[in-house]
Motif scaffolding. Structure first.
Motif, PDB file in Angstrom:
ATOM      1  N   ALA A  59     -11.527  10.095  -8.413  1.00  0.00           N
ATOM      2  CA  ALA A  59     -10.364  10.197  -7.543  1.00  0.00           C
ATOM      3  C   ALA A  59      -9.548  11.428  -7.892  1.00  0.00           C
ATOM      4  N   THR A  60      -8.916  11.995  -6.872  1.00  0.00           N
ATOM      5  CA  THR A  60      -7.945  13.074  -7.038  1.00  0.00           C
ATOM      6  C   THR A  60      -6.601  12.559  -6.549  1.00  0.00           C
ATOM      7  N   GLY A  61      -5.612  12.538  -7.423  1.00  0.00           N
ATOM      8  CA  GLY A  61      -4.292  12.054  -7.049  1.00  0.00           C
ATOM      9  C   GLY A  61      -3.989  10.700  -7.662  1.00  0.00           C
ATOM     10  N   PRO A  62      -2.738  10.433  -7.994  1.00  0.00           N
ATOM     11  CA  PRO A  62      -2.380   9.206  -8.707  1.00  0.00           C
ATOM     12  C   PRO A  62      -2.615   7.937  -7.904  1.00  0.00           C
ATOM     13  N   ASP A  63      -2.313   7.947  -6.612  1.00  0.00           N
ATOM     14  CA  ASP A  63      -2.530   6.748  -5.804  1.00  0.00           C
ATOM     15  C   ASP A  63      -4.021   6.465  -5.630  1.00  0.00           C
ATOM     16  N   ALA A  64      -4.790   7.500  -5.403  1.00  0.00           N
ATOM     17  CA  ALA A  64      -6.238   7.331  -5.266  1.00  0.00           C
ATOM     18  C   ALA A  64      -6.844   6.837  -6.578  1.00  0.00           C
TER      19      ALA A  64
ATOM     20  N   ARG B  42      -8.026  12.140  -2.760  1.00  0.00           N
ATOM     21  CA  ARG B  42      -9.378  11.970  -2.261  1.00  0.00           C
ATOM     22  C   ARG B  42     -10.204  11.088  -3.202  1.00  0.00           C
ATOM     23  N   ILE B  43     -11.188  10.421  -2.593  1.00  0.00           N
ATOM     24  CA  ILE B  43     -12.189   9.634  -3.307  1.00  0.00           C
ATOM     25  C   ILE B  43     -13.523  10.335  -3.113  1.00  0.00           C
ATOM     26  N   THR B  44     -14.235  10.578  -4.204  1.00  0.00           N
ATOM     27  CA  THR B  44     -15.476  11.349  -4.149  1.00  0.00           C
ATOM     28  C   THR B  44     -16.562  10.655  -4.952  1.00  0.00           C
ATOM     29  N   GLY B  45     -17.817  10.744  -4.454  1.00  0.00           N
ATOM     30  CA  GLY B  45     -18.925  10.200  -5.227  1.00  0.00           C
ATOM     31  C   GLY B  45     -20.073   9.747  -4.354  1.00  0.00           C
ATOM     32  N   PRO B  46     -21.104   9.156  -4.965  1.00  0.00           N
ATOM     33  CA  PRO B  46     -22.236   8.635  -4.200  1.00  0.00           C
ATOM     34  C   PRO B  46     -21.809   7.437  -3.348  1.00  0.00           C
ATOM     35  N   ALA B  47     -22.327   7.349  -2.128  1.00  0.00           N
ATOM     36  CA  ALA B  47     -21.983   6.244  -1.240  1.00  0.00           C
ATOM     37  C   ALA B  47     -22.421   4.903  -1.824  1.00  0.00           C
ATOM     38  N   VAL B  48     -23.560   4.876  -2.506  1.00  0.00           N
ATOM     39  CA  VAL B  48     -24.022   3.626  -3.130  1.00  0.00           C
ATOM     40  C   VAL B  48     -22.990   3.142  -4.133  1.00  0.00           C
ATOM     41  N   ASP B  49     -22.521   4.044  -4.995  1.00  0.00           N
ATOM     42  CA  ASP B  49     -21.529   3.663  -5.995  1.00  0.00           C
ATOM     43  C   ASP B  49     -20.225   3.207  -5.323  1.00  0.00           C
ATOM     44  N   PHE B  50     -19.849   3.881  -4.268  1.00  0.00           N
ATOM     45  CA  PHE B  50     -18.640   3.496  -3.536  1.00  0.00           C
ATOM     46  C   PHE B  50     -18.768   2.066  -3.015  1.00  0.00           C
ATOM     47  N   CYS B  51     -19.926   1.728  -2.463  1.00  0.00           N
ATOM     48  CA  CYS B  51     -20.132   0.377  -1.931  1.00  0.00           C
ATOM     49  C   CYS B  51     -20.154  -0.660  -3.049  1.00  0.00           C
ATOM     50  N   LEU B  52     -20.735  -0.316  -4.182  1.00  0.00           N
ATOM     51  CA  LEU B  52     -20.696  -1.223  -5.331  1.00  0.00           C
ATOM     52  C   LEU B  52     -19.266  -1.422  -5.817  1.00  0.00           C
ATOM     53  N   LEU B  53     -18.457  -0.374  -5.711  1.00  0.00           N
ATOM     54  CA  LEU B  53     -17.057  -0.467  -6.117  1.00  0.00           C
ATOM     55  C   LEU B  53     -16.276  -1.394  -5.197  1.00  0.00           C
ATOM     56  N   VAL B  54     -16.379  -1.178  -3.873  1.00  0.00           N
ATOM     57  CA  VAL B  54     -15.528  -1.923  -2.940  1.00  0.00           C
ATOM     58  C   VAL B  54     -15.991  -3.359  -2.754  1.00  0.00           C
TER      59      VAL B  54
ATOM     60  N   PRO C 161       0.833  -1.215   0.000  1.00  0.00           N
ATOM     61  CA  PRO C 161       0.000   0.000   0.000  1.00  0.00           C
ATOM     62  C   PRO C 161       0.857   1.250   0.000  1.00  0.00           C
ATOM     63  N   PRO C 162       0.425   2.305  -0.674  1.00  0.00           N
ATOM     64  CA  PRO C 162       1.197   3.553  -0.671  1.00  0.00           C
ATOM     65  C   PRO C 162       1.190   4.192   0.711  1.00  0.00           C
ATOM     66  N   ASP C 163       2.218   4.945   0.990  1.00  0.00           N
ATOM     67  CA  ASP C 163       2.352   5.597   2.288  1.00  0.00           C
ATOM     68  C   ASP C 163       1.613   6.933   2.273  1.00  0.00           C
ATOM     69  N   VAL C 164       0.310   6.859   2.053  1.00  0.00           N
ATOM     70  CA  VAL C 164      -0.541   8.055   2.034  1.00  0.00           C
ATOM     71  C   VAL C 164      -1.849   7.726   2.740  1.00  0.00           C
ATOM     72  N   GLU C 165      -2.562   8.755   3.118  1.00  0.00           N
ATOM     73  CA  GLU C 165      -3.910   8.590   3.643  1.00  0.00           C
ATOM     74  C   GLU C 165      -4.877   9.258   2.678  1.00  0.00           C
ATOM     75  N   PHE C 166      -5.886   8.527   2.263  1.00  0.00           N
ATOM     76  CA  PHE C 166      -6.893   9.094   1.384  1.00  0.00           C
ATOM     77  C   PHE C 166      -7.978   9.785   2.210  1.00  0.00           C
ATOM     78  N   GLY C 167      -8.569  10.811   1.628  1.00  0.00           N
ATOM     79  CA  GLY C 167      -9.786  11.387   2.154  1.00  0.00           C
ATOM     80  C   GLY C 167     -10.964  10.857   1.348  1.00  0.00           C
ATOM     81  N   PHE C 168     -12.107  10.696   1.978  1.00  0.00           N
ATOM     82  CA  PHE C 168     -13.292  10.167   1.312  1.00  0.00           C
ATOM     83  C   PHE C 168     -14.447  11.139   1.517  1.00  0.00           C
ATOM     84  N   ASP C 169     -14.995  11.651   0.427  1.00  0.00           N
ATOM     85  CA  ASP C 169     -16.122  12.568   0.458  1.00  0.00           C
ATOM     86  C   ASP C 169     -17.273  11.920  -0.313  1.00  0.00           C
TER      87      ASP C 169
END
Length: 270
Positions: free
Chosen positions: A234-239, A209-221, A182-190
């Motif tokens: 996502a904002t940023g290369p690791d995200a 940061r990771i941004t979007g609808p919570a439903v879509d986020f849950c379908l993603l993970v 895992p990259p040595d960063v902390e993501f923000g989630f909005d």
């Protein structure tokens, strides 16, 4: 993470939602294929039954759980197949009864467990609330497979906050499943809740940061939709790279879903 009582309440409600999907199915419908390769609706419920049996045993009988865990092998898929096989051998009406009984016992055991006292689990002990949240992740993912097989669009609620918080907690699972560091960063989630509320997780000043609808986020993970079909950005290369590997469960990632695979589903709940 919401408090223990809220998590258990959400777990029960999500289990009831999955139960309603299968309560009145015909024998032919139990045999419908789902998006998971080789799995019918019957396989999905058998897997959930096996998973909840394991969680209930962990919370109520640690020694019994230890005996079960000692028989597991390094082959994750073989363990999954073996655990659900005992439930697959019964006709649908018996399986449905087993699912209900096992789920009720697990809910009771997790609710009764002291919130701050970890219970044994497959990799390391977990607080019972975290294990219950993992159960919600299982219900969400496998319930989605069942809904997709039936051509039903689900109705989501702000109970998803429990699953979102769990997925943020285990954000590194996608790397671990692929033997990546895992990259040595902390993501923000909005994220935007089904109600329209704004949920924020992680550092407020996180550059990635990771941004979007919570439903879509849950379908993603849960890997029930391809990222191309979701409004998660996502904002940023690791995200950005994380969106390709995100998963909220241990074990192999599986094949996931194809872009556009579910365009045929109805636009309203049914």
């Amino acid at each position: 993470m919401p408090d223990h009582e809220q998590i258990i309440s959400a777990l029960v409600a999500d289990g009831d939602d999955v139960d309603r999907l299968v309560a009145n199915l015909t024998p032919d419908q139990w045999a419908l294929p789902t998006p998971a390769d080789g799995w019918t609706i019957r396989h999905q419920i058998a897997h959930l039954t096996a998973t909840f049996h394991l969680a209930g045993t962990a919370a109520s009988d640690p020694e019994g759980f230890g005996r079960i865990a000692a028989k597991l092998t390094p082959d994750f898929d073989a363990n999954v197949r073996g655990a659900m096989q005992r439930f697959l051998d019964d006709p649908p009406e018996v399986l449905l009864g087993q699912w209900r009984a096992v789920r009720a016992a697990a809910e009771k055991a997790l609710a009764a467990a002291p919130p701050e006292q970890p219970v044994p689990w497959l990799v390391r002990p977990l607080p019972p609330g975290v294990l219950a949240a993992a159960g919600m992740m299982e219900l969400f993912g496998h319930g989605q497979d069942i809904a997709d097989a039936l051509g039903v669009r689900r109705t989501y609620t702000d109970r998803l906050r429990v699953l979102v918080a769990f997925a943020v907690r285990v954000w590194d699972f996608g790397y671990l499943a692929r033997d990546l560091t895992p990259p040595d960063v902390e993501f923000g989630f909005d994220l935007t809740a089904p109600s329209g509320a704004h949920w924020r997780f992680g550092p407020d000043d996180a550059a990635q940061r990771i941004t979007g609808p919570a439903v879509d986020f849950c379908l993603l993970v849960t890997r029930r939709r391809h990222r191309a079909d979701l409004a998660v950005t996502a904002t940023g290369p690791d995200a950005e790279a994380w969106l390709d590997i995100a998963q909220a469960y241990r074990g192999p990632a599986g094949s996931g879903r194809r872009p556009g695979q579910f365009d045929h589903l109805p636009a309203t709940a049914g």
